[in-house]
Design a protein around this motif. Structure first.
Motif, mmCIF file in Angstrom:
data_model
loop_
_atom_site.group_PDB
_atom_site.id
_atom_site.type_symbol
_atom_site.label_atom_id
_atom_site.label_comp_id
_atom_site.label_asym_id
_atom_site.label_seq_id
_atom_site.Cartn_x
_atom_site.Cartn_y
_atom_site.Cartn_z
ATOM 1 N N HIS A 1 -24.171 -0.776 -20.895
ATOM 2 C CA HIS A 1 -23.292 -0.929 -19.736
ATOM 3 C C HIS A 1 -23.073 0.403 -19.029
ATOM 4 C CE1 HIS A 1 -20.749 0.232 -23.132
ATOM 5 N NE2 HIS A 1 -19.903 0.713 -22.254
ATOM 6 N N ARG A 2 -23.065 1.501 -19.796
ATOM 7 C CA ARG A 2 -22.898 2.825 -19.203
ATOM 8 C C ARG A 2 -24.125 3.203 -18.374
ATOM 9 N NH1 ARG A 2 -18.963 6.875 -18.207
ATOM 10 N NH2 ARG A 2 -20.169 8.738 -17.688
ATOM 11 N N TYR A 3 -25.307 2.868 -18.864
ATOM 12 C CA TYR A 3 -26.520 3.160 -18.099
ATOM 13 C C TYR A 3 -26.526 2.401 -16.776
ATOM 14 C CZ TYR A 3 -28.088 4.716 -22.733
ATOM 15 O OH TYR A 3 -28.194 5.332 -23.948
ATOM 16 N N LEU A 4 -26.098 1.144 -16.807
ATOM 17 C CA LEU A 4 -26.038 0.350 -15.577
ATOM 18 C C LEU A 4 -25.010 0.932 -14.609
ATOM 19 C CD1 LEU A 4 -26.189 -3.227 -17.150
ATOM 20 C CD2 LEU A 4 -28.043 -1.989 -16.040
ATOM 21 N N LEU A 5 -23.869 1.373 -15.142
ATOM 22 C CA LEU A 5 -22.852 1.988 -14.285
ATOM 23 C C LEU A 5 -23.360 3.286 -13.680
ATOM 24 C CD1 LEU A 5 -19.944 2.065 -13.187
ATOM 25 C CD2 LEU A 5 -19.281 3.254 -15.302
ATOM 26 N N ASN A 6 -24.019 4.113 -14.493
ATOM 27 C CA ASN A 6 -24.597 5.358 -13.969
ATOM 28 C C ASN A 6 -25.605 5.065 -12.862
ATOM 29 O OD1 ASN A 6 -23.119 6.810 -15.840
ATOM 30 N ND2 ASN A 6 -24.805 7.032 -17.279
ATOM 31 N N GLY A 7 -26.460 4.074 -13.093
ATOM 32 C CA GLY A 7 -27.445 3.721 -12.074
ATOM 33 C C GLY A 7 -26.793 3.270 -10.787
ATOM 34 N N ALA A 8 -25.738 2.458 -10.883
ATOM 35 C CA ALA A 8 -25.051 1.972 -9.683
ATOM 36 C C ALA A 8 -24.392 3.117 -8.926
ATOM 37 C CB ALA A 8 -24.024 0.914 -10.064
ATOM 38 N N ILE A 9 -23.720 4.014 -9.649
ATOM 39 C CA ILE A 9 -23.019 5.132 -9.000
ATOM 40 C C ILE A 9 -24.014 6.070 -8.328
ATOM 41 C CG2 ILE A 9 -21.631 7.192 -9.431
ATOM 42 C CD1 ILE A 9 -20.179 5.624 -11.609
ATOM 43 N N VAL A 10 -25.048 6.442 -9.056
ATOM 44 C CA VAL A 10 -26.011 7.426 -8.535
ATOM 45 C C VAL A 10 -26.800 6.857 -7.362
ATOM 46 C CG1 VAL A 10 -28.074 8.768 -9.091
ATOM 47 C CG2 VAL A 10 -26.159 8.703 -10.693
ATOM 48 N N THR A 11 -27.328 5.655 -7.499
ATOM 49 C CA THR A 11 -28.137 5.095 -6.417
ATOM 50 C C THR A 11 -27.296 4.825 -5.171
ATOM 51 O OG1 THR A 11 -27.846 2.873 -7.368
ATOM 52 C CG2 THR A 11 -29.855 4.077 -7.940
ATOM 53 N N ALA A 12 -26.061 4.346 -5.341
ATOM 54 C CA ALA A 12 -25.195 4.104 -4.181
ATOM 55 C C ALA A 12 -24.829 5.409 -3.486
ATOM 56 C CB ALA A 12 -23.938 3.353 -4.610
ATOM 57 N N THR A 13 -24.544 6.448 -4.270
ATOM 58 C CA THR A 13 -24.193 7.744 -3.682
ATOM 59 C C THR A 13 -25.384 8.355 -2.948
ATOM 60 O OG1 THR A 13 -22.597 8.119 -5.465
ATOM 61 C CG2 THR A 13 -23.265 10.029 -4.167
ATOM 62 N N MET B 1 -29.699 7.552 -16.891
ATOM 63 C CA MET B 1 -29.972 6.507 -15.914
ATOM 64 C C MET B 1 -30.675 5.341 -16.618
ATOM 65 S SD MET B 1 -28.937 7.299 -12.811
ATOM 66 C CE MET B 1 -30.052 6.568 -11.593
ATOM 67 N N PRO B 2 -30.764 4.161 -15.962
ATOM 68 C CA PRO B 2 -31.328 2.990 -16.653
ATOM 69 C C PRO B 2 -32.710 3.200 -17.245
ATOM 70 C CG PRO B 2 -30.211 2.307 -14.656
ATOM 71 C CD PRO B 2 -30.187 3.805 -14.657
ATOM 72 N N ALA B 3 -33.626 3.810 -16.494
ATOM 73 C CA ALA B 3 -34.987 3.991 -17.017
ATOM 74 C C ALA B 3 -34.988 4.894 -18.246
ATOM 75 C CB ALA B 3 -35.893 4.566 -15.931
ATOM 76 N N LEU B 4 -34.196 5.958 -18.220
ATOM 77 C CA LEU B 4 -34.109 6.847 -19.377
ATOM 78 C C LEU B 4 -33.396 6.162 -20.536
ATOM 79 C CD1 LEU B 4 -34.668 9.696 -20.449
ATOM 80 C CD2 LEU B 4 -32.481 10.420 -19.490
ATOM 81 N N GLY B 5 -32.488 5.249 -20.221
ATOM 82 C CA GLY B 5 -31.762 4.537 -21.269
ATOM 83 C C GLY B 5 -32.660 3.697 -22.150
ATOM 84 N N THR B 6 -33.756 3.188 -21.597
ATOM 85 C CA THR B 6 -34.672 2.409 -22.428
ATOM 86 C C THR B 6 -35.318 3.280 -23.499
ATOM 87 O OG1 THR B 6 -36.496 2.789 -20.857
ATOM 88 C CG2 THR B 6 -35.179 0.802 -20.555
ATOM 89 N N VAL B 7 -35.494 4.571 -23.214
ATOM 90 C CA VAL B 7 -36.053 5.485 -24.210
ATOM 91 C C VAL B 7 -35.064 5.676 -25.347
ATOM 92 C CG1 VAL B 7 -36.909 7.815 -24.615
ATOM 93 C CG2 VAL B 7 -37.471 6.630 -22.502
#
Length: 278
Positions: free
Chosen positions: A70-82, A225-231
């Protein structure tokens, strides 16, 4: 009654498009299939899309348990929106100036924009990293956002759209007493909605899936971020448990698919209306 002359070509075109769609969708369908299977069915030699024994609940719950998904998804939303907001804040006035204002440096500046499109994003990575490290901003949202806050592609894309807007609309706004900045934000911004949606899809997908830059500047798992979170998901103690790994990948991919489906009509409209004009 004879068939239309273009019918064979139309059939061939649709067959080729269908084959291409199958090749493009097959990895995603297989990923979704693996996220529903237990481990013993993932490594079996039988090729089955649907599992014989469903293990979806365990796989998806394990994906959230092993890492802070959930944190990775939140980071992705914040960063991409900004990033997208800052890119629009810069690209709209710049594109308007290059498309509609007459000044001596318009063509040289547009040539620089075109030149910027030729430079890979990896080239300035080391200078950006050194600058952010010197400023003590590594492992922060600022480090993830800063290198992408200006998009030369966004300037080019919106400039091409503005070239299709009639000059009479701008002249009328000037006669009503609007300043150039007011024209940008009150007239051109609503007009450019289809182009902005198309650019937004491109921007969000690129930065949501970006692996290279977050790998350089992120040192703590909570900032991934989400892609790095999969690692991080794969590098846990059960790294060979591909069920939760595929489940986490499905969860990370799903927001992009949903966003595209919601904005599909606007995206196609923006792609269609943004012509290649000089």
């Amino acid at each position: 009654m004879t068939a239309p002359r273009g019918l064979p070509f139309a059939i061939l075109r649709h067959v080729l498009l269908g084959i291409g769609a199958v090749f493009m969708l097959a990895p995603f369908v297989w990923m979704l299939s693996l996220s529903l299977k237990p481990a013993d069915e993932i490594f079996t030699t039988d090729l089955r899309l649907l599992p014989q024994r469903w293990d979806a609940v365990r796989n998806y719950s394990e994906a959230f348990r092993k890492v802070p998904l959930h944190r990775y998804l939140l980071n992705g939303a914040i960063v991409t929106a900004t990033i997208f907001s800052l890119q629009v804040l810069v690209a709209l006035p710049a594109a308007y100036a290059l498309a509609k204002l007459r000044f001596g440096l318009a063509k040289p500046l547009f040539a620089l924009v075109l030149f910027g499109l030729l430079i890979p994003g990896h080239v300035p990575a080391i200078p950006h990293y050194i600058m952010l490290s010197s400023a003590g901003l590594l492992d922060s949202y600022a480090a993830l956002v800063f290198p992408s806050m200006i998009s030369v592609f966004g300037i080019f894309w919106i400039r091409q759209f503005f070239k299709t807007v009639p000059d009479d609309l701008i002249h009328a706004a000037r006669l009503d007493g609007l300043s150039e900045f007011a024209i940008v934000w009150r007239i051109m911004l609503p007009t450019a909605a289809p182009a902005l949606v198309a650019f937004g899809i491109v921007s969000v997908v690129f930065h949501w899936n970006d692996y290279f830059w977050p790998l350089l500047v992120v040192t703590s798992p909570d900032m991934a971020m989400p892609a790095l979170g999969t690692v991080y998901l794969r590098n846990t103690e059960a790294g060979t448990d591909y069920g939760p790994l595929m489940a986490g990948t499905v969860i990370i991919t799903a927001p992009l698919v949903i966003a595209f489906l919601v904005a599909q009509r606007r995206f196609i409209e923006g792609m269609t209306l943004t012509g290649i004009k000089g």
